[in-house]
Design a protein around this motif. Structure first.
Motif, PDB file in Angstrom:
ATOM      1  N   CYS A   1       0.808  -1.229   0.000  1.00 44.35           N
ATOM      2  CA  CYS A   1       0.000   0.000   0.000  1.00 44.35           C
ATOM      3  C   CYS A   1       0.841   1.280   0.000  1.00 44.35           C
ATOM      4  O   CYS A   1       0.388   2.326  -0.503  1.00 44.35           O
ATOM      5  CB  CYS A   1      -0.906   0.047   1.234  1.00 44.35           C
ATOM      6  SG  CYS A   1      -1.568  -1.544   1.757  1.00 44.35           S
TER       7      CYS A   1
ATOM      8  N   SER B   1       3.349   2.620  -1.500  1.00 53.70           N
ATOM      9  CA  SER B   1       3.734   3.396  -2.693  1.00 53.70           C
ATOM     10  C   SER B   1       2.640   4.393  -3.077  1.00 53.70           C
ATOM     11  O   SER B   1       2.923   5.450  -3.627  1.00 53.70           O
ATOM     12  CB  SER B   1       4.023   2.456  -3.872  1.00 53.70           C
ATOM     13  OG  SER B   1       2.850   1.714  -4.163  1.00 53.70           O
ATOM     14  N   CYS B   2       1.384   4.071  -2.764  1.00 59.61           N
ATOM     15  CA  CYS B   2       0.282   4.977  -3.104  1.00 59.61           C
ATOM     16  C   CYS B   2      -0.254   5.741  -1.894  1.00 59.61           C
ATOM     17  O   CYS B   2      -0.956   6.731  -2.060  1.00 59.61           O
ATOM     18  CB  CYS B   2      -0.886   4.198  -3.711  1.00 59.61           C
ATOM     19  SG  CYS B   2      -0.596   3.663  -5.398  1.00 59.61           S
ATOM     20  N   HIS B   3       0.013   5.254  -0.684  1.00 66.64           N
ATOM     21  CA  HIS B   3      -0.711   5.847   0.454  1.00 66.64           C
ATOM     22  C   HIS B   3       0.158   6.385   1.584  1.00 66.64           C
ATOM     23  O   HIS B   3      -0.349   7.100   2.450  1.00 66.64           O
ATOM     24  CB  HIS B   3      -1.681   4.821   1.049  1.00 66.64           C
ATOM     25  CG  HIS B   3      -2.882   4.555   0.188  1.00 66.64           C
ATOM     26  ND1 HIS B   3      -3.720   5.551  -0.249  1.00 66.64           N
ATOM     27  CD2 HIS B   3      -3.387   3.398  -0.319  1.00 66.64           C
ATOM     28  CE1 HIS B   3      -4.699   5.019  -0.977  1.00 66.64           C
ATOM     29  NE2 HIS B   3      -4.509   3.715  -1.044  1.00 66.64           N
TER      30      HIS B   3
ATOM     31  N   ARG C   1       3.665   7.486  -5.446  1.00 67.87           N
ATOM     32  CA  ARG C   1       2.427   7.907  -6.105  1.00 67.87           C
ATOM     33  C   ARG C   1       1.417   8.536  -5.135  1.00 67.87           C
ATOM     34  O   ARG C   1       0.301   8.870  -5.523  1.00 67.87           O
ATOM     35  CB  ARG C   1       1.788   6.703  -6.829  1.00 67.87           C
ATOM     36  CG  ARG C   1       2.748   6.038  -7.819  1.00 67.87           C
ATOM     37  CD  ARG C   1       2.111   4.829  -8.471  1.00 67.87           C
ATOM     38  NE  ARG C   1       1.236   5.203  -9.569  1.00 67.87           N
ATOM     39  CZ  ARG C   1       0.474   4.329 -10.253  1.00 67.87           C
ATOM     40  NH1 ARG C   1       0.488   3.050  -9.911  1.00 67.87           N
ATOM     41  NH2 ARG C   1      -0.281   4.728 -11.251  1.00 67.87           N
ATOM     42  N   THR C   2       1.814   8.678  -3.857  1.00 63.15           N
ATOM     43  CA  THR C   2       0.877   9.250  -2.875  1.00 63.15           C
ATOM     44  C   THR C   2       0.511  10.681  -3.254  1.00 63.15           C
ATOM     45  O   THR C   2       1.386  11.478  -3.587  1.00 63.15           O
ATOM     46  CB  THR C   2       1.505   9.238  -1.462  1.00 63.15           C
ATOM     47  OG1 THR C   2       1.992   7.929  -1.205  1.00 63.15           O
ATOM     48  CG2 THR C   2       0.490   9.647  -0.402  1.00 63.15           C
TER      49      THR C   2
ATOM     50  N   ILE D   1      -4.291   8.259  -9.899  1.00 58.74           N
ATOM     51  CA  ILE D   1      -4.168   6.904 -10.451  1.00 58.74           C
ATOM     52  C   ILE D   1      -5.270   6.787 -11.511  1.00 58.74           C
ATOM     53  O   ILE D   1      -6.449   7.027 -11.205  1.00 58.74           O
ATOM     54  CB  ILE D   1      -4.381   5.836  -9.356  1.00 58.74           C
ATOM     55  CG1 ILE D   1      -3.504   6.124  -8.123  1.00 58.74           C
ATOM     56  CG2 ILE D   1      -4.162   4.424  -9.907  1.00 58.74           C
ATOM     57  CD1 ILE D   1      -2.012   6.122  -8.352  1.00 58.74           C
TER      58      ILE D   1
ATOM     59  N   ALA E   1      -4.665   9.022  -5.062  1.00 60.05           N
ATOM     60  CA  ALA E   1      -4.280   8.043  -4.049  1.00 60.05           C
ATOM     61  C   ALA E   1      -4.024   8.849  -2.771  1.00 60.05           C
ATOM     62  O   ALA E   1      -2.937   9.381  -2.562  1.00 60.05           O
ATOM     63  CB  ALA E   1      -3.034   7.281  -4.477  1.00 60.05           C
TER      64      ALA E   1
END
Ligand code: HEC
Ligand code: HEC
Length: 478
Positions: free
Chosen positions: A322, A324-326, A332-333, A337, A382
């Motif tokens: 999780c 990498s996005c959050h 990517r946070t 997306i 994200a």
């Protein structure tokens, strides 16, 4: 000029001078009377940043305060239940003059307005008997914005909306002078009625789409159709109200569910416009105070016991699946997306059009402020997961009732549940969304309706039961 002098010196001149003075006095008096009763501003300043957030005016306009106060008793039949404004999900602190999220300002006469806290603060209870805990900056769980608008419109359309009914109800609470009574009778009440009827007409299009229910609003279609007068389309824009705490840590993120903004200051002004503030009446200082406040308020701690061993097992699972996005600092946070990748309901993306972007970019022209960071996007942000335990139901449309369910494949997520009941469910990690009490106090959310889909976001659904349990325990600590 010479003629004027002659006129003023002779006998006739005296009469004319007197007449001119009388006319000047009358027009001046009328001007003063109009200014005093409609334009005179008496600032109401809240010293604490919290009270300013809850009750401080953002010039949103609204219903004259004294009328707003008496509507629930005069028109109780248009409310969804007993309890006055509380039945629409307003949070009312003991002993306060108005609920959280409602401002009182004096512009000639007392006026009611909305504040950011209306949609961005909530209560939760640990048990049904527990006193509600208020959390500022949280997404509201109970306030039903569309039901509120429909209530006000129904009052305006009711044949009993007359000075003869309203003035005595006001007088039961406040003393009105004879001139106040004349103003209410001949100006304020008829004008309010017209506006409330207009409000109903402005939002008539919502009847052809699924109701958002408590904790959600139609987000940008009201601005498209009502403010910008763009042609009606059939898009659905029902979204969950988001959390707005801890913003200093969100610096550089995209804002709004689809990332249509990239500046926090502009997003705050957008919030005010959505609440009803007119572009030429944006109170920049008051909004700066709000912005400073939401930058700093921390997300609330999970109020129940947490198992530290499970948390330490859950952290690496989060890091691998999780973060990498959050996680703050994730690649990517805070970025968008693409909707094909995350796979969630795409109605909210379809709603936001380039025509709306163009209109927004022009709204601030000639004002002290401007919108320069508005974009058309094709995915969902994200979001960081700070305070995620209190942000249920989950996803931009609020279609998944709990964190446990978000880690299940969509076919195993609850298809019909109830939202708006503020008692917390420690087991599922979300609010209680099923059973008689949730059904009684909540709103039926049907994931089969357009815009309500609970599809997508499959991350973590393939983890083992033990790993999911540890991950959820870790999520409680964020
Ligand atoms: C009527 C309810 C309502 C009011 C009043 C309101 N907002 Fe919001 N706010 C929302 C909703 C809903 C969204 C998400 C909209 C979307 O993306 O479709 C949002 C989004 C935001 C965001 C972006 C959050 C993020 O992380 O993406 C911020 C910041 C914000 N609002 C601040 C404010 C401020 C400050 C005010 C007062 C000046 C305000 N809002 C008034 C409902 C409201
Ligand atoms: C590829 C990026 C990506 C990964 C990996 C990812 N997510 Fe998400 N997550 C998203 C996006 C995008 C959204 C918003 C989707 C929407 O609202 O439709 C989201 C939404 C969420 C939400 C709801 C937020 C809210 O305010 O309602 C939670 C909770 C969440 N994710 C948890 C997780 C967990 C736990 C993991 C790991 C198992 C994970 N996510 C992995 C992209 C990701």
């Amino acid at each position: 000029m010479a003629v004027f002098m002659i006129l003023l010196t002779g006998k006739v001149g005296k009469i004319i001078t007197t007449l001119i003075l009388v006319i000047l006095l009358i027009t001046g008096g009328v001007g003063y009377f109009a200014w005093y009763n409609f334009k005179r501003e008496v600032p109401i300043v809240y010293k604490s940043a919290e009270d300013h957030f809850k009750y401080g005016s953002i010039n949103s306009g609204g219903v004259p305060f004294f009328i707003w106060e008496v509507l629930p008793e005069l028109f109780a039949k248009h409310l969804p239940g007993p309890g006055g404004y509380k039945s629409l999900g307003f949070i009312w602190e003991e002993g306060k003059e108005m609920p959280v999220g409602v401002s009182k300002s004096i512009v000639g006469f007392p006026r009611q307005g909305s504040t950011c806290a209306l949609c961005h603060s909530t209560t939760y209870r640990k048990t049904p008997e527990d006193a509600p805990t208020l959390v500022l900056g949280a997404p509201t769980q109970t306030f039903d914005s569309i039901a509120n608008i429909r209530f006000l419109a129904a009052c305006g359309n009711d044949p009993k909306f007359t000075p003869d009914n309203i003035i005595p109800a006001i007088e039961a609470k406040h003393q009105l002078s004879w001139s106040d009574k004349l103003l209410y009778r001949y100006v304020i009440i008829p004008d309010t009625q017209k506006k409330l009827m207009g409000l109903g007409l402005g939002f008539a299009w919502t009847k052809s789409r699924p109701d958002p229910g408590p904790g959600r609003i139609p987000s940008f279609n009201p601005v498209k159709f009502i403010n910008f007068r763009l042609p009606l389309d059939d898009t659905i824009d029902n979204v969950d109200d988001p959390a707005i705490w801890n913003e200093r840590k969100h610096k550089g993120f995209d804002y709004h569910w689809d990332g249509l903004e990239t500046s926090l200051t502009e997003t705050v002004i957008m919030g005010a416009l959505a609440a009803g503030t007119k572009p030429d009446n944006v109170p920049l200082e008051n909004l700066q105070r709000v912005e400073d406040f939401i930058r700093l308020i921390p997300p609330p701690d999970y109020p129940f016991d947490i198992d530290p061993v499970l948390v330490s097992q859950g952290k690496p699972i989060f890091d691998n699946n999780c973060a990498s996005c959050h996680a703050f600092g994730g690649d990517r946070t805070g970025t968008i997306i693409p909707v094909e990748e995350v796979g969630t309901d795409d109605h909210r993306i379809e709603m936001w059009t380039q025509a709306a972007v163009d209109k927004y970019l022009a709204v601030g022209d000639g004002q002290e402020w401007d919108f320069t960071q508005v974009h058309k996007r094709d995915g969902y942000v994200a979001v960081a997961l700070d305070g995620i335990w209190l942000r249920a139901p989950y996803l931009h449309n609020g279609s998944v009732p709990s964190l446990k369910e978000l880690l299940e494949v969509p076919s195993d997520r609850t298809p019909v549940f109830y939202r708006g009941y503020d008692v917390y469910d420690q087991d599922q990690v979300g609010f209680i969304s099923e059973g008689p009490q949730a059904q009684k106090e909540g709103f039926e959310y049907d994931t089969h309706l357009p815009g309500n889909s609970n599809q997508g976001h499959l991350y973590g659904t393939e983890l083992s039961t033990e790993d999911k349990q540890a991950l959820v325990e870790y999520l409680k600590t964020l």
